[in-house]
Each structure stands twice: as structure tokens, then as C-alpha cells.
Design an enzyme around this catalytic site. Sequence first.
Site, short mmCIF file in Angstrom:
data_model
loop_
_atom_site.label_atom_id
_atom_site.label_comp_id
_atom_site.label_asym_id
_atom_site.label_seq_id
_atom_site.Cartn_x
_atom_site.Cartn_y
_atom_site.Cartn_z
N LYS A 11 0.85 -1.20 0.00
CA LYS A 11 0.00 0.00 0.00
C LYS A 11 0.88 1.24 0.00
O LYS A 11 2.05 1.20 0.41
CB LYS A 11 -0.94 0.03 1.21
N ASP A 135 -2.13 -1.73 10.40
CA ASP A 135 -2.26 -1.66 8.94
C ASP A 135 -2.90 -2.91 8.35
O ASP A 135 -3.22 -2.96 7.16
CB ASP A 135 -0.88 -1.49 8.27
#
Length: 304
Positions: A11, A135
Site C-alpha cells: 500500500k 495496517d
Amino acid sequence: MKQATVTAYAKINLVLDVLRKRDDGYHEVAMVMQAIDLADTIVLEEAQRNWLITDNKHVPPNMNNLAMRAVTLMQQYFHQVPPLQVTLQKRIPVAAGLAGGSTDCAGVMLGINQLYHLGLGLSDLERLGAELGSDIPFCMGGPTALATGRGEKIEPLPACPDLFFVLVKPSFGVSTPKVYGNLRVAELREHPDVNRCIRGLEEKNAGQVLRSMGNLLEHSTFELQPDVKKLKDSMIACGCPHVLMSGSGPTVFAAFEEEAQAQQYYRTVSKQYPGAIFARTVNQNLLEERVALYGTHGKEISTN
Ligand code: ATP
């Protein structure tokens, strides 16, 4: 014996804002997260005992690896999950601000969910993933989402228009706790505008998404590691106005609407930074295809 192969995407943060420090010591964040097609490959196979095989000497070995912590967690909750061998092919640079460990962890949990028909939905998986890191919930789904709280509260956002990225990861790492520890949020007057980016996504306005990119952590990381600021300046000087550090760094990425322009920039930047990486936004189709299941002889097995 059954097998799963999982593609675990990295990401980047298109926007990373820090709102305040909380009483529990964590920071309250608001982040627009985007999955990109830079990915690790994970193969899960039944074995005599839990075991990790990896081609990367920078990741923690065996049970300390987040991929293996995911195996253990799933086995604790679901006794039908047998010992597993995990083969991890790393392509995402380690300790880079690209959620490499988190996505491997999420990928293992997704693979186990499908392989053993556990029937967990995305919100169940996000809740389980949050036990191992902030995350991880984003890495379960994505591909574009708003993350708030410590980063673990995920709300899907409209799909990002196709964007193209050139990433450079310096050879040194930065410690995420140190970056947050060094941040003096109350002193920072100018925060990136998360809502402007969200409006850009809603309107499918790639230009507005690019213009609203921002990362409050740059202040802190640049203080601790001035070389990250130098890298950002030199990437801007190579001809891209939309350059940002991802997460707590040290990876810096340049973003483009046009693939050809990004390819041209990649060729230029690669001369100076031979490890530069080209990537693009991940879309929902890619996400849906990311777990493949096989039987003993490589034959596909039913996912139902
Ligand atoms: P984030 O963006 O989520 O903060 P990051 O991209 O900065 O993460 P990672 O690559 O996830 O960093 O590495 C962070 C730490 O996690 C490192 O100290 C690394 O040793 C450890 N780690 C554990 N398992 C893994 C894994 N499978 N891949 C990469 N790092 C791992």
C-alpha cells in the site's frame, strides 16, 4: 493435500494526517490508503509443523515473521487449521512504509479462510487482523479506503482512478515508533486535506487526487533522516510535481495520471536510483483474484 497461493499487495498513503496523540500513547490518524500492484507471493501448504521458507534475509525468520504469526492466530481460533508451511517470496522492500509485513499477515489469513472454508467475512478478518497490527485491516480488502483511529478502522472509498507510481526505497530504514515519537502534532499548523482527496475520488478526478496528496509524518522523518528529504527533492527535480513519502518512510513515490509519462520518468530515475520500482493502482478485479486454491496435483479445487 490442498494449497493456496496468495498475492499480497503493498500500500501507499495518498494522504496521511495525524490528528492528535491519544491518552493510550497511540496517534489518531486519518489516511487515504491505496493498494498498488507491487506484491509478495505466499504459498500455503499442509506440513508436519509450522514452517517458513523465504528468499529474503531481512525479514524475521520462522515464528517471529508476521506471516507465521497469522498462521498461529488462525490456529488458535480455528482448530481445524493444520500445521502449515508458508513460502514467502518477497518483492515489497522491508521496513519501507509500504506495509510489507502487514500485507503478508493479511494474505495468510485470507488464504487460510478460503482453504479451510472458515466463512469469515471481511469485517471478521479485519477484526482478527487488528490483533496483530494497525495496517492489517486495510490489507485484507482495500483497494482504496479511509483508515482512522490507529489506522485500523477502515471505510471503503470510491475506486481511485488509474494512477502510476515510481517508488524509491533508500538503503537505510526508519523506525515507525521513532517517527511518531518525534512528531509534535500541536505545533504543525498545515495539515493535508483528507476530504479534498476523498472528493477527488468521488468525482473520479485524478488531478485533484494528485494535488491533494500529503503526509504529515514527512516533518518528523525529514528531521530524523534528512536524506529522505534530499531524495524527495531530487525526485521532484527529475520532473514530477507529485512526490510524497509513504507511511513513516523512508520510501518516496512519484505519482502520475499518464502511464507513458510515468514510464519515461521511471527510465530517468532508474539511472540515479537503480532499485526504483514501477507500480500502478490495484483495482477490485485484481483483489478478487488474489487467492488461488489447488489440489495435490496442481488441479484447481472448488472454493465453495
Ligand atoms: P508499515 O507500513 O505497516 O508500518 P513497513 O512497510 O514500514 O510497515 P514492514 O516491511 O512491514 O514495514 O516491516 C516492519 C517490521 O516488520 C520490520 O522490522 C520487519 O522485520 C518485520 N516483519 C515481520 N514479518 C515481516 C514480513 N513478512 N515482511 C516484512 N517485514 C516483516
